[in-house]
Design an enzyme around this catalytic site. Structure first.
Site, PDB file in Angstrom:
ATOM      1  N   MET A   1      -7.390   1.749  -7.613  1.00 15.95           N
ATOM      2  CA  MET A   1      -7.022   0.808  -6.172  1.00 15.95           C
ATOM      3  C   MET A   1      -7.390  -0.541  -6.476  1.00 15.95           C
ATOM      4  SD  MET A   1      -7.112   0.812  -2.916  1.00 15.95           S
ATOM      5  CE  MET A   1      -7.548  -0.345  -1.630  1.00 15.95           C
TER       6      MET A   1
ATOM      7  N   CYS B   1       0.865  -1.210  -0.008  1.00 21.02           N
ATOM      8  CA  CYS B   1      -0.033   0.013   0.216  1.00 21.02           C
ATOM      9  C   CYS B   1       0.831   1.421  -0.017  1.00 21.02           C
ATOM     10  CB  CYS B   1      -0.939   0.031   1.332  1.00 21.02           C
ATOM     11  SG  CYS B   1      -1.520  -1.452   1.909  1.00 21.02           S
TER      12      CYS B   1
END
Ligand code: DHE
Length: 529
Positions: A69, A28
């Site tokens: 994402m 991330c």
């Protein structure tokens, strides 16, 4: 239970927190930042995430978004328990990692084969200019693949999840950098090309390059290497023969425009100028391109060019004078003039431009153009790059094409080809992420055709099978793609004949685990794209 400075954060055990910290760092931090202040991804500081709540965050992590994402759960890369743990983790304060200075770098620095023990001429029969250095993301390796025979020459141990490979000015050495900021230097003259030096320059990184200037001011090819870190925010100049770290420069400082202090301005793309002994270092959060004159690193001269945040990836125009870099938070491309050392233009494009190095071709009407796709919409922007013969189009978005869809990462053409290719590996629709689109440059108005690359790979497993990064061979008549599956699933490389757009070869090998970026030695050495 973990003690949080934020009492509203949901409970986590210490073991969960530690596991989540590692996953966050590996999966991330690249988009959202170590301190979670956001860049390609949204900011995820507790003041924002606590308001959203665990259930909302879980849905986002599981299913992803067309703006880039990834769909971590539905792609099979995280299970439900992990998604729940990550949703709770990001509501806690981000732990600040330690600094990494010269002493730590020197401890990790190894010269495996010293320059005087290396071959004095090429000791193998490979056509080294047509080798592809292919990232094996999750095994911490690169595969060197012979572009002529399509056979693996060697699988070389590297840092974790190598991001890019760059060729030295002479074409002899390949430099690769892992997400863990470990650089490996590979000598292509060895009987079996392999590592000759390595060093870590931080805890997290994405970019490396080497000095390429050769001209009136000297011959700097292969003399120096440079790498940029995400954490700590800094760049490091190294000896080009041994990777000995020589100079570390912090990029912490003020953001362009607001002139507010930023504690984590990460180094994104770096390129070596062909015009001057300079590296162009693009700093993400501050929105600045630093032109670092390396002719005397004890009296380092840095020209700071502010444009727009957050600078990410980019490439040269076909003359190699103008560096076109995506400012992805501003939906702009900044054009840096490497000859005159100034900002040439800022061009408005689509949502979240993501060019890789972009694609150069001669447009029937607008002359030389450079193209980028976008993470956040389906368009491909064409920008004129010839201020001499096509002045009216120079550094303007002259046209847009309908690309494959949001989630596009890389686009490519070649001076010998009349085709333009775009992938879209982060599109949530598997039909889109598993194929690529191709335009005939002479008939752009006709739209694109779709090539079902993952289907052609004919893999035995189900799974993500994302098709990533078109890359031409040296001759410019083949285009290579990775079909990127999960670590425990079969992956492949697919080679397409550029003239016929038909399948030419599928490269399968049990060692080809999670292939992503692949870099042709000649095209990378000469910035051909
Ligand atoms: Fe990349 C280039 C950063 C995710 C594959 N990527 C770059 C560059 C940067 C960057 C700064 C430009 C380097 C240069 O030219 O000097 N990439 C990031 C991220 O921060 C991000 C968004 C999240 C992360 O955690 O890393 C990210 N990148 C990815 C991927 O998920 C990809 C698809 C697969 C992988 O291996 O991780 C990926 N990035 C690539 C590739 C390039 C790249 C193949 C080089 C493209 C080229 O043609 O030069």
């Amino acid at each position: 239970m973990v003690e949080s400075r934020n009492p509203k954060a949901p409970p986590m055990t210490q073991a969960e927190f530690d596991q989540a910290r590692t996953i966050y760092f590996e999966r991330c931090a690249g988009c959202h930042g170590v301190l979670r202040k956001g860049a390609t991804g949204k900011p995820l500081t507790p003041d924002i995430t606590i308001g959203k709540g665990t259930d909302y965050l879980k849905v986002f992590i599981a299913y992803g978004s067309p703006a880039g994402m990834p769909n971590w759960q539905t792609s099979g890369e995280m299970d439900e328990k992990t998604v729940d743990m990550m949703a709770r983790y990001i509501q806690h304060e981000p732990p600040v990692p330690p600094e990494f200075g010269m002493a730590q770098m020197k401890q990790t620095w190894k010269v495996i084969v010293p320059p005087e023990k290396r071959p004095t001429k090429k000791m193998n029969d490979f056509n080294i200019e047509n080798i592809f250095s292919t990232t094996l993301r999750d095994t911490g390796e690169v595969a060197l693949i012979d572009g002529d025979t399509k056979k693996i020459i060697n699988v070389v141990k590297t840092g974790y999840a190598v991001h890019i490979s760059r060729t030295s000015g002479s074409g002899r050495y390949v430099f690769v950098i892992g997400r863990d900021a470990k650089i490996n230097m590979i000598d292509l003259w060895m009987p079996v090309p392999d590592n000759v030096a390595e060093v870590r320059i931080g805890l997290e990184a994405r970019s490396v390059d080497t000095s390429k200037y050769k001209g009136k001011l000297g011959d700097f090819s292969d003399k120096l290497a440079i790498a940029g870190a995400y954490w700590p925010p800094q760049y490091v100049i190294m000896n080009g023969d041994t990777l000995e770290p020589m100079k570390i420069v912090s990029t912490r400082g003020m953001v362009v425009g607001t002139q507010e202090y930023h504690p984590e301005p990460r180094v994104a793309s770096i390129v070596a100028s062909h015009f001057k002994p300079e590296f162009l270092v693009n700093v993400k959060e501050t929105g600045k391109t630093l032109m670092v004159d390396y002719s005397n690193i004890d009296a380092l001269k840095v020209t700071e060019i502010g444009s727009a945040p957050f600078l990410h990836d980019g490439g040269w125009d076909s003359s190699k004078r103008y560096f076109m870099v995506a400012a992805n938070n501003s939906n702009k491309i900044s054009v840096i003039d490497a000859k005159d050392g100034k900002l040439a233009a800022i061009v408005d494009v689509g949502k979240i431009p993501h060019p890789g190095r972009g694609a150069n071709f001669v447009h029937p009407k607008f002359g030389p153009v450079w193209a980028t796709g976008h993470l956040g919409d389906e368009t491909i922007s064409l920008i004129g790059t010839d201020p001499v013969k096509h002045k009216q189009y120079a550094f303007k978005q002259v046209d847009t094409l309908k690309g494959p869809g949001g989630g596009a990462l890389f686009i490519k053409s070649h001076p010998k080809s009349r085709h333009l290719y775009s992938d879209a590996p982060l599109n949530p629709d598997p039909a889109v992420s598993q194929s690529v689109v191709v335009f005939d440059i002479d008939k752009l108005e006709k739209g694109s055709v779709t090539l079902p690359i993952a289907q052609w790979a004919d893999l035995k497993d189900d799974g993500a099978k994302r098709v990533v990064q078109p890359e031409f061979n040296k001759a410019g008549d083949e285009v290579w793609f990775s079909v990127w599956s999960a670590k425990n699933k079969q992956s492949a490389l697919v080679v397409v004949d550029d003239k016929t757009l038909k399948l030419k070869a599928v490269i399968k090998d049990p060692r080809l685990i999670t292939p992503t970026g692949h870099f042709n030695i000649h095209n990378t050495q000469h910035d051909v794209y």
